[in-house]
Write a protein that holds these residues in place. Structure first.
Motif, short mmCIF file in Angstrom:
data_model
loop_
_atom_site.label_atom_id
_atom_site.label_comp_id
_atom_site.label_asym_id
_atom_site.label_seq_id
_atom_site.Cartn_x
_atom_site.Cartn_y
_atom_site.Cartn_z
N UNK A 1 -14.44 -56.45 37.35
CA UNK A 1 -13.14 -56.27 38.00
C UNK A 1 -13.24 -56.62 39.50
N UNK A 2 -14.34 -56.21 40.13
CA UNK A 2 -14.54 -56.54 41.55
C UNK A 2 -14.63 -58.05 41.72
N UNK A 3 -15.38 -58.71 40.86
CA UNK A 3 -15.50 -60.17 40.95
C UNK A 3 -14.13 -60.83 40.80
N UNK A 4 -13.32 -60.29 39.91
CA UNK A 4 -11.99 -60.87 39.68
C UNK A 4 -11.11 -60.72 40.93
N UNK A 5 -11.18 -59.57 41.57
CA UNK A 5 -10.39 -59.35 42.79
C UNK A 5 -10.80 -60.36 43.87
N UNK A 6 -12.11 -60.52 44.05
CA UNK A 6 -12.60 -61.41 45.10
C UNK A 6 -12.37 -62.88 44.79
N UNK B 1 -22.97 -63.56 42.49
CA UNK B 1 -23.30 -64.79 43.22
C UNK B 1 -22.60 -65.99 42.59
N UNK B 2 -22.57 -66.01 41.24
CA UNK B 2 -21.94 -67.14 40.55
C UNK B 2 -20.43 -67.17 40.78
N UNK B 3 -19.79 -66.01 40.79
CA UNK B 3 -18.32 -65.97 40.86
C UNK B 3 -17.84 -65.95 42.31
N UNK B 4 -18.43 -65.07 43.11
CA UNK B 4 -17.92 -64.85 44.47
C UNK B 4 -18.58 -65.77 45.48
N UNK B 5 -19.73 -66.33 45.13
CA UNK B 5 -20.60 -67.11 46.00
C UNK B 5 -21.24 -66.19 47.06
N UNK C 1 -28.40 -58.66 36.62
CA UNK C 1 -27.24 -59.23 35.95
C UNK C 1 -25.98 -59.12 36.82
N UNK C 2 -25.81 -57.95 37.46
CA UNK C 2 -24.65 -57.73 38.32
C UNK C 2 -24.68 -58.71 39.50
N UNK C 3 -25.86 -58.86 40.09
CA UNK C 3 -25.97 -59.75 41.25
C UNK C 3 -25.83 -61.21 40.83
N UNK D 1 -35.78 -63.93 41.95
CA UNK D 1 -35.61 -64.15 40.51
C UNK D 1 -34.43 -65.04 40.20
N UNK D 2 -33.44 -65.01 41.08
CA UNK D 2 -32.22 -65.80 40.85
C UNK D 2 -32.30 -67.17 41.54
#
Ligand code: ZN
Length: 267
Positions: free
Chosen positions: A167-172, A208-212, A202-204, A244-245
Motif C-alpha cells: 500500500x505504501x509503494x502504491x501511494x508513492x 526499490x523496484x517500485x519507488x526507486x 523482500x520489502x526493500x 544482496x540486492x
C-alpha cells in the motif's frame, strides 16, 4: 554524506551524547524527534508535548548544522496549530506525527497540514503497525493520500508502512506515474525497519523496484542516548541488504543521504 532521518529523543540525552554517537557512526546529520514514547513523555498531553519540544529546541540550538529538530504535535489536542507555530518559533524545522486516536484524513489533521504547509515544515509520519498495539489501525499508508489536498507539503512515511508495504509503494508510485520528479514528490519513505528480519529483503527489494532509490531514505529509529555502535549496526544491516540486492553506489548514496537532503532543502 549520511543523514539519519529518524532518531528519537528520550528527554535524557545531551547534545554531546547525540553528537558523539553520530561521530562514532560516521553520520553527518540527523533528524531528531521530540520525545513522546519514553522518559515519562506522552503524545496525549499538551504540557508534555510543549516541554518535549522545548527540550529538543535547547538540544539542537548550537548545532543546527548537524541536528535538525522535528517537533511532535497531536492534532486532536486543543491549540495544536498554535503548538506547531510555537515549535517553529523555537527553531524546530519539521514535525513528527503519529496518528493515535485520529486518522490522517480527519479535519483536525488537515488543520495541522495547512499550518505546516504555510510554515513550510516537512512532516515525518509514523506509518504501519504501532508499538502500542492499539494505534496501527490509524496509520495505514493510503490514509495519507489526504496530504494531496495540500500541494506544498513534502512528507515522509516511516517504516515503509509495514505490514502494508504494498500500500505504501502504491501511494508513492502515483507521483512517479504522473511524471513528478522525486524531489518534488509529496511522498518519500524511510526504510527504518518495522518489518521483522525475515521480511526485510523482500520489502526493500519491492520498494526499490517500485519507488526507486530516489524516494527512499535511511533512518535508524534509535532512541537517544545510545552508542554510535547501535546506529552503525543499523547502517551495516542496510548495507548488507543493499549488497544482496546489488544496488549501485549512486543509489546507495541517494538512500543514505541524498533523498533526505533534497527533502530538507525543499522545506
Ligand atoms: Zn520511530
Amino acid at each position: 554524506m549520511i543523514i539519519d532521518a529518524h532518531i528519537h529523543c528520550s528527554g535524557e540525552e545531551t547534545a554531546d551524547d547525540v553528537l558523539r554517537a553520530l561521530d562514532q557512526a560516521a553520520v553527518d546529520k540527523a533528524i531528531l524527534l521530540a520525545p513522546f514514547l519514553s522518559g515519562g513523555y506522552s503524545l496525549h498531553d499538551s504540557d508534555s508535548l510543549h516541554s518535549a519540544n522545548r527540550h529538543l529546541a535547547r538540544l539542537i540550538a548550537n548545532h543546527t548544522d548537524r541536528l535538525i529538530g522535528f517537533a511532535v504535535v497531536n492534532p486532536s489536542l486543543d491549540n495544536a496549530c498554535e503548538d506547531l507555530r510555537d515549535a517553529h518559533d523555537l527553531g524546530l524545522h519539521g514535525l513528527k506525527m503519529v496518528p493515535a486516536g485520529w486518522y490522517p484524513y480527519d479535519d483536525c489533521a488537515h488543520r495541522i497540514y495547512e499550518t505546516a504547509s504555510r510554515l513550510t515544515m516537512p512532516i515525518l509520519f509514523h506509518s504501519g503497525i504501532f508499538i502500542d498495539g492499539k494505534s496501527g489501525r490509524f496509520c495505514r499508508p493510503a490514509f495519507y493520500e489526504a496530504i494531496r489536498d495540500h500541494a506544498g507539503l513534502r512528507v515522509t512515511l516511516a517504516h515503509l508502512g509495514w505490514p502494508w508495504s504494498d500500500e505504501a509503494n502504491a501511494v508513492g508510485l502515483i507521483d512517479l506515474i504522473n511524471g513528478i520528479s522525486p524531489d518534488d514528490s509529496q511522498f518519500r519513505f524511510d526504510i527504518s525497519f518495522g518489518a521483522p528480519p525475515v521480511y526485510r529483503l523482500e520489502v526493500l527489494r519491492k520498494a526499490i523496484a517500485v519507488l526507486t532509490p530516489e524516494l527512499l531514505q535511511f533512518g535508524s529509529d534509535v532512541f537517544m542516548p545510545c552508542s554510535g555502535e547501535l546506529i552503525k549496526n543499523r547502517i551495516d544491516e542496510v548495507s548488507a541488504l543493499l549488497d544482496q540486492l546489488d544496488v549501485d553506489k549512486h543509489s546507495r548514496e541517494r538512500i543514505m543521504g541524498g533523498t533526505a537532503a533534497a527533502w530538507l532543502r525543499a522545506n
